[in-house]
Design an enzyme around this catalytic site. Sequence first.
Site, short mmCIF file in Angstrom:
data_model
loop_
_atom_site.label_atom_id
_atom_site.label_comp_id
_atom_site.label_asym_id
_atom_site.label_seq_id
_atom_site.Cartn_x
_atom_site.Cartn_y
_atom_site.Cartn_z
CB CYS A 55 7.41 -9.32 5.84
SG CYS A 55 7.01 -7.69 6.50
CB CYS A 72 -0.89 0.10 1.23
SG CYS A 72 -2.04 -1.23 1.37
CG ASP A 112 15.74 -6.06 -5.50
OD1 ASP A 112 15.14 -7.05 -5.03
OD2 ASP A 112 15.39 -5.49 -6.55
N GLY A 161 1.30 0.27 -5.08
CA GLY A 161 0.04 -0.45 -5.20
C GLY A 161 -0.64 -0.11 -6.50
CE1 TYR A 195 11.53 -4.62 -6.27
CE2 TYR A 195 10.11 -5.29 -4.47
CZ TYR A 195 10.36 -5.18 -5.81
OH TYR A 195 9.44 -5.62 -6.70
CG ASN A 247 2.08 1.01 3.74
OD1 ASN A 247 1.93 -0.14 3.36
ND2 ASN A 247 3.25 1.62 3.74
N GLY A 248 0.40 -1.26 5.76
CA GLY A 248 1.01 -2.10 6.78
C GLY A 248 0.11 -3.25 7.20
#
Lengths: 492, 492, 492, 492
Positions: free
Chosen positions: B415, B34, B379, B60, B275, B136-137
């Site tokens: 993650c 996001c 990356d 996004g 990234y 976001n998250g």
Amino acid sequence: MSDEIKQLPKLWTGDHYNEGIGRDDIFDKLREECGVFGVYGIPDACSLGYYGLHALQHRGEESSGMAAVESTTGKFTYHRGMGLVKEVFDQATLEGLPGNCVIGHVRYSTAGESKLANAQPLVFKYRDGDLAVATNGNIVNAPSIRKELESQGSIFQTTSDTEVIAHLIARSSKDFVSAAKDALQRIIGGFAFLIMTNDKLLVASDGHGLRPLVMGKLDGGYVFASETCALETCGAEYVRDVQPGELLVLDKNGLREDRFEKLERRATCAMEYIYFARPDSDINGINLHSARKRMGQKLALEAFFDADLVTGVPDSSISAAIGYAEQTGIPYELGLIKNKYTGRTFIQPSQELREKGVKMKLSAVRKVVEGKRVVMIDDSIVRGTTSLRIVNLLREAGATEVHVCITSPPFKNPCYYGIDTPDRKELIASQKTVEEIRQAINADSLYFLSHEGFIEAVGGNDGEYNRGMCLACFDNDYPTPVDPTSEKSCSC
Amino acid sequence: MSDEIKQLPKLWTGDHYNEGIGRDDIFDKLREECGVFGVYGIPDACSLGYYGLHALQHRGEESSGMAAVESTTGKFTYHRGMGLVKEVFDQATLEGLPGNCVIGHVRYSTAGESKLANAQPLVFKYRDGDLAVATNGNIVNAPSIRKELESQGSIFQTTSDTEVIAHLIARSSKDFVSAAKDALQRIIGGFAFLIMTNDKLLVASDGHGLRPLVMGKLDGGYVFASETCALETCGAEYVRDVQPGELLVLDKNGLREDRFEKLERRATCAMEYIYFARPDSDINGINLHSARKRMGQKLALEAFFDADLVTGVPDSSISAAIGYAEQTGIPYELGLIKNKYTGRTFIQPSQELREKGVKMKLSAVRKVVEGKRVVMIDDSIVRGTTSLRIVNLLREAGATEVHVCITSPPFKNPCYYGIDTPDRKELIASQKTVEEIRQAINADSLYFLSHEGFIEAVGGNDGEYNRGMCLACFDNDYPTPVDPTSEKSCSC
Amino acid sequence: MSDEIKQLPKLWTGDHYNEGIGRDDIFDKLREECGVFGVYGIPDACSLGYYGLHALQHRGEESSGMAAVESTTGKFTYHRGMGLVKEVFDQATLEGLPGNCVIGHVRYSTAGESKLANAQPLVFKYRDGDLAVATNGNIVNAPSIRKELESQGSIFQTTSDTEVIAHLIARSSKDFVSAAKDALQRIIGGFAFLIMTNDKLLVASDGHGLRPLVMGKLDGGYVFASETCALETCGAEYVRDVQPGELLVLDKNGLREDRFEKLERRATCAMEYIYFARPDSDINGINLHSARKRMGQKLALEAFFDADLVTGVPDSSISAAIGYAEQTGIPYELGLIKNKYTGRTFIQPSQELREKGVKMKLSAVRKVVEGKRVVMIDDSIVRGTTSLRIVNLLREAGATEVHVCITSPPFKNPCYYGIDTPDRKELIASQKTVEEIRQAINADSLYFLSHEGFIEAVGGNDGEYNRGMCLACFDNDYPTPVDPTSEKSCSC
Amino acid sequence: MSDEIKQLPKLWTGDHYNEGIGRDDIFDKLREECGVFGVYGIPDACSLGYYGLHALQHRGEESSGMAAVESTTGKFTYHRGMGLVKEVFDQATLEGLPGNCVIGHVRYSTAGESKLANAQPLVFKYRDGDLAVATNGNIVNAPSIRKELESQGSIFQTTSDTEVIAHLIARSSKDFVSAAKDALQRIIGGFAFLIMTNDKLLVASDGHGLRPLVMGKLDGGYVFASETCALETCGAEYVRDVQPGELLVLDKNGLREDRFEKLERRATCAMEYIYFARPDSDINGINLHSARKRMGQKLALEAFFDADLVTGVPDSSISAAIGYAEQTGIPYELGLIKNKYTGRTFIQPSQELREKGVKMKLSAVRKVVEGKRVVMIDDSIVRGTTSLRIVNLLREAGATEVHVCITSPPFKNPCYYGIDTPDRKELIASQKTVEEIRQAINADSLYFLSHEGFIEAVGGNDGEYNRGMCLACFDNDYPTPVDPTSEKSCSC
């Protein structure tokens, strides 16, 4: 705003909400606000849903939606969109709705609610899984229930009152069916409900049967619809009308007939007979084309005008006009014609063009009405502006006299059960006498069908159903408590 | 499924939900989930929102949305849709979002959630009016909070965890800001929140600052964004990064700086540096192009390969490749090129065509790499399938040696804070040694930047920020409790 | 007009022609006007066409089209539309283009011709059946041929000069190939032609090879494309560049190599090397990334500026900037960045917003350039307005000095061979000295690569091709007669 | 194929041609192939064109188009697209068509020609500028003229015969009007032509007036239309029908009435009276609702069936059914109903669903016809398959007897003048006796209106127009030479 509506099919890419959006009411007709359709126990249920909703499209052209459940796995899917059934669904979206249980919905919206978020079926996730709800009608006490729920910390995603039923069910500690029964008992109004979970379909009609809802059979499964025309389109056999206060539960054990309320008084919406339902549908066993033809015949008996021709305002008043013509012997003629291609994207002529004579949806047929005395049959007069426009179309096309006959009594009181009516003070019949209305619409004569004549016409020879109508819009006798100061928000 | 994605821009007319819909992961890159953007106190805020979200589009591409409030009247409007910012909004929809306060969102979705209902900002009606939330998250303990809320009768419209924050606020009996603080204290995870009501904008970053969020000034008002590039695009002046645990409240009294949690340890997501964020953005004062160039330089110092040219995997590894080239003196060349027109509607070549040599998004440049020893900078390696494909592209184009250098340590752990990572067992670095990975990707050499090298590269000459990163994906040291058995659902 | 272009993807439903439609030239870059792609003798040719045209998309973003022939039956089909290849074609339209022979086209259009009718391939019915033509380039004497044909009663459907070739062929009494040869001999200009009938594919390049055209092999069949990148994308093997004056005939007898004109002087468009062709393409065996890097190196040798960093104007000047950096040792940095999501539907910021600092496609990276002396590499200066804007972006972001280096000599003369150039009087280099231009673009220094430097850079170590370029835009030496008073209408 | 048609509104992005595309003829009704509309000398002519074409939409639903000229400047613009008028044009496209002269067109296409390239008005560039042509009808000798033109080197862009008229005009050395006259004299067939140049509008009807075309006045300018309903919609006053062989020239000198052929015999297409034209239109002064009602009355006099109700096949046979009912006293009832929402994008039920009883566009109304003897009025029987389906719908809904009355004589011969008829051998009436047809359509009785009865019904009390019809489809007496072996290609 009219821009917004016109552009919908082109610009619609998502979910938009703007309180200020209104609707340009070209013709001030009353509008039904929804149609519902459900299937239980039939493979590829969403294909039936597609054809069933398509048959109910006249009950709501603004948004369409279906939710489906695969009963073996409980897998739940849905798709909703702005537009007609044929615009919202294509082969790919239908393939994304597998299962043998479906509920579907078509919807109009009132000003300020032209948004996808209000499109039904509403879908929720709650303790026990998925919940989908499709409604036709209105919950009179929704605002107070909503306020109570909000004060307890509930949040709402829509402005639709239908959402309260989901909250009431989710907040109950009882089993699902009992919780639904409790919830149905708490709400007051006129509604037809289809409620689907991962393993059940619930079908309910309010305690007075205000909104029509019928049951059919097909291939060992069940079909439910706002009108019988949808059963016919699907090839389903009509079984019966869902009864007032009834709660039908369909699950892997089959159909269980229950009720959440005792049947007191049947009060089916009179406007369904007069205007909303399709002429090929039957409500409580009465075919609507036939009923409307009888309204025209009754009108002829109550108010004969010596005229050269009878014409009906298309499409709803054609049947009545033919009835009037048959009864009187005055020829039925095509004095008015509607352009069937006009629709949402159609660019309405500017005021300047309209003054120059550019017609919108409806035209008078000059060659037919020129120099003629016309009886014009219409179903109702709401604000009077449309009637004035149509009478003037006929006069401009050369009609020498225009006698207006209305197939129902004067419409004086707003509806609280799912019909989009203006405020009482905008209802011309609540403000003016018949003679004043006649002048306002520029007619030579104006006659409204009598209360008794209307009831007899609907009932035909068989008096049984007469007592079964809600005539509150004519006689102010609402079958439930209503709060005349409250906003008439609509559940669907 | 690839059908679904391909057809989105054409067929999308509404709101669709199908549990079974997945995504064809052409290249197994990690994906940010996001970007958020907010404006307070600037006229025509949604126009800034349009350009700001556009600048965050890389965070996004699946859905875009904005909600707006006119602070004088409290009038609340929103528009959301599937697609890029430029596809979802046009002049007409922007005009439908008046006001000087806006929150906006761009979103990726994980498999199974490709639906408009999950597009943000989420909007709710609650006791005090309208509520819009953009995140976001990810909230690590959202599933348990949701279960608790459901058991208390809450219903959910989305599968997004963001919805729990709205429920927590609505169920509190405290005033709005206090309720929001309580809610923020209850949730655990990595998130940047923008919360808007009819008269307030709240801005919050989790207690470790896992997700980036910056504040800017413009024309006497405030702008908030996931990255500084959005401030730059809007002409706003960068003020500072929002601090971990901070809660900013903006209303008619101006900006109030508060916090809901004490600052313990800064832990900004390392992958933002590596990234996700745009190279022209700065995080905590560090420019990302420069940081990535330093990663390349560090790589060169740690692992020099005697090669004819250096090339970077576009677009994210170009900066690092140039850094490697500058440090070593080996020329930087365009060994790989990405077709910039490839997008959602692009028809992926069939397996048959791919076997015949039809390229997708990425090609190797034969004339450049033929007969050459290549250092290829990338990356990260997630599953290894993409790396194998790219190495093979270079070999098929004639590269005689391919030495792969990765600008980060091996990615071993999933993650829980908003990055869409596969299960641990699919992460090649958690299953294989570096030598085994080298074989799996068919490289002549493989080198991962060292832990220390990476930290130094990010920090540049200034050590202050080193301690400020979440490196859990490399070292398994998560800054918050996480439940490794739980589904990693994403809040946005 | 900018409205028109912006709305294209949404409103486009048909075929529109409006003489008054112009284009808002946000950045005054030169534009290539077409790309062509052809397949002969490969099953499912249109799928290759899809990927091949996609690889050539940078040569024309406005319309896309393909025509296909099933060689066994001669069945002819086509599909064209406004938009990118991925927008115009989907699986269904590809399935409607069966056959093993295809010609395709991507196109820009100049002001006044933004219409589907001009989209190529143009298709005709004539005496012997179907005829499809796809062109890149321009026919200098088309106006006079057209006038002659019109005076003989020919009618035209397009404003495209390509239509004259079809008329010339149809009016000939010779066999098809001879007629085509005659027609090619009559026309003067720079062009790559693909001509398809129900049983033949003809491929031709003008007598000087002004526009690039290459041949590849795949699966026993042939592929033709404006650039080698399209061969690579398709998995085809490069065979050779089509030679000036060559006419290739492909039919059931295979490939016949013929020519319609003797080879005199090769004169490939210099701007293809400088700017138009993709960096991963090769023209006459020269890779363009490498050539552009050499241009940067040559610039460094001719004009060293003592600066802190080198940056290139994306995307075309990145290679040259890296070359300059490698040669001088000044670090290459990301001083300018382009938003890759900006496209046709993007709403350009209003003048008011631009004045407030809202950026369009391109931004300077403050953190990188602030307080720095910058060498900015660009490929050309046309009107100078774009260069001024970019220099100012760098200054506003804090650059203390901006030294502009251009990878080509001053662009002084309009192109008559298919590049959309403004009138000579709008070309800043034809009106002003270098010092005047420097002032006009607000640069601290300005340097244009020398004529010799440019030729050497393209040629690399190998001088063979040097004599092979059209440098008329720099030196006014046009390889064909041109009529400087004539309108520079474009064939494609 | 049905796929193609269904997807048109969604997928249509351009110009597609596929020889193999056919049409799924759900109901084998005859189809008119075009409607034309023209304006001269009225500002904002394209707005009138929009409403005028909309009124003619029933004559062609597949494509729509308009070309406009600003007479002061000669500026010429056009817009065409696949779809309904309201789909092809929006406010923006109308604004792109400035001027006081417009010609417009709506079109059906036959199998194999579903392409934008054939959408009219066709537009050409020729010696003297722009040329636009809109036609309703067919040129019988177009194939031979086309062959001749091709042998002289002409190339064609369309498969439409209309293109020959443009070639004939362009190849003439005479002035434009003389050239047009020559061209009109050369062509044989039934057609209404609107031809527009940069300064003139030409209006022509074939020598027998086969296709209807009327003239109206509005605001000092002129309006031309295929039917009077379009004049009425525009607020224009009817002046007269364009006469057979007439050529009207409108330019800055006003209206000049000329002719290209002597009037021999009027022969207006009988099917216009029976089926094609809207009931509110008048042809040669005869209102079509009235004419059709008289056809029903004539039928009643010729063939009385002792039945319980009369019903008409909607929409075309409602008027006749009412006439039959009025004449016989048998009540008119709504025995059949058509879903007005069904359209191009509607997904037709699969064979499997149809066998299960899912209805398409048309349903019988069970409650009305159950247990009843039905007289069913229809306008014609082409292949018989539709009649069989409708009779069966009535029987399945419970009708005990179905007596079919047709408002025209048996349709035995194909049309060469613009009606899309099947080959003679597929016309059931040319292959079978009336009794055989009755059996084939499963009717209890079948009666076709007599030749004389039909002529009288059209003419009403006034015999003047009787001699004025083309009855070739009934009596094989074609008013022009026809080549029965030739393909019946259509000009529009």
